[in-house]
Each structure stands twice: as structure tokens, then as C-alpha cells.
Motif scaffolding. Structure first.
Motif: not given
Length: 166
Positions: A30-35, A47-53, A56-58
Motif C-alpha cells: 500500500p502507498t502512503p497516498e492510498a492510506y 485506512a486501518w487495513a492499509l497500515t503495517s502489520e 495492526r497487532t498493537t
């Protein structure tokens, strides 16, 4: 004993499947632009789904939704991230933002303030003032306020900074 045509056919089929499987392009990250676009549009799940794994674990989706429920908080965050990327990693943005303008400094202040730091009436007057033309002299731009004061923005190190809301 020599393999028959059927056996060779299967071998070629397996080899072709292996080669084609390896040649399949991987999905791009994912790109920063998409986020930032998803966040700007209020699509918090995307937006949350485009964050890093790792993120999302924290951070739960519910906590993320709570953090960005308010549109002004989202706007301030998007603006801050875009400004940082424009200065530190411009290659990650699809479009380069226009150079900073004095009115942008006021808008940034207002967005941050709406996140909980200033009185709304003062901010509304400041925003209304910068929608009109400012008076620039040297490194300062000034927008008169109906109350007799002014919004003053100065340039420091090439960046506008709100010097006063009088």
C-alpha cells in the motif's frame, strides 16, 4: 527405460506451472497516498487495513476508529503526514503539495486547535480572515480581524509560522 510421451507431457506441464507461478507479479505494498486518501475520505476500515502489520497487532480497529472518529483530527493528521513526507520523503507522494503559504500555517493551527486546544470562536474568525487577501510586507503576512487585531504569519527557514492571533 525411456519415459513415454505422456510422462514428458506431464513434466513439461509441471515445469510450465512452476515458471508461470514464479512469474506472477506480487501485489504491491500500500502507498502512503492510498492510506491518506482513505483517511481523508473517512474510510477508517480501509485506512486501518492499509497500515503495517506491526501497527495492526498493537492497535485494534476499534481503537483506531476512536482515534480518528473526529473529521478535524483526521484532517490534522493527514496534513501533518503530508507535510512530513513532502519534506523528508517526497518520492512517496503522488503529487507534491504546493509550497507552503502563510494561510496554510493558519489552517494547520486551526485544525490542531479543533482537536482540542483553543476556543472555537477565535478559530472561526482566523479562518474567515485568511480566506481573504493578506497584507504582505517583508517576511510577514497579516490578515486584519473584525475585532481590531490580526492574524500574523512570519516566514522562518522557508516555512510559514503563525506568529500571533491578536
Amino acid at each position: 527405460m525411456r519415459p513415454g510421451p505422456e510422462s514428458r507431457s506431464r513434466a513439461w506441464g509441471a515445469l510450465a506451472a512452476l515458471v508461470l507461478g514464479c512469474a506472477t507479479p506480487r501485489a504491491s505494498a500500500p502507498t502512503p497516498e492510498a492510506y491518506l486518501t482513505a483517511l481523508q475520505q473517512g474510510d477508517l476500515d480501509r485506512a486501518w487495513a492499509l497500515t503495517s502489520e506491526r501497527f495492526r497487532t498493537t492497535t485494534t480497529l476499534e481503537a483506531y476508529r476512536s482515534r480518528f472518529a473526529d473529521a478535524s483530527v483526521r484532517e490534522a493528521h493527514v496534513l501533518a503526514v503530508r507535510q512530513t513526507l513532502a519534506q523528508q520523503a517526497p518520492e512517496l507522494l503522488e503529487q507534491q503539495p504546493a509550497g507552503p503559504r502563510p494561510a496554510d500555517a493558519v489552517r494547520s493551527l486551526v485544525l490542531a486547535a479543533r482537536a482540542g486546544q483553543f476556543r472555537e470562536a477565535c478559530l472561526a474568525r482566523a479562518l474567515a480572515a485568511v480566506e481573504g487577501p493578506g497584507e504582505s510586507s517583508g517576511g510577514e503576512t497579516r490578515w486584519p480581524l473584525p475585532s481590531g487585531g490580526a492574524v500574523r504569519v512570519v516566514e522562518e527557514n522557508g516555512q510559514p509560522r503563525v506568529a500571533a492571533l491578536e
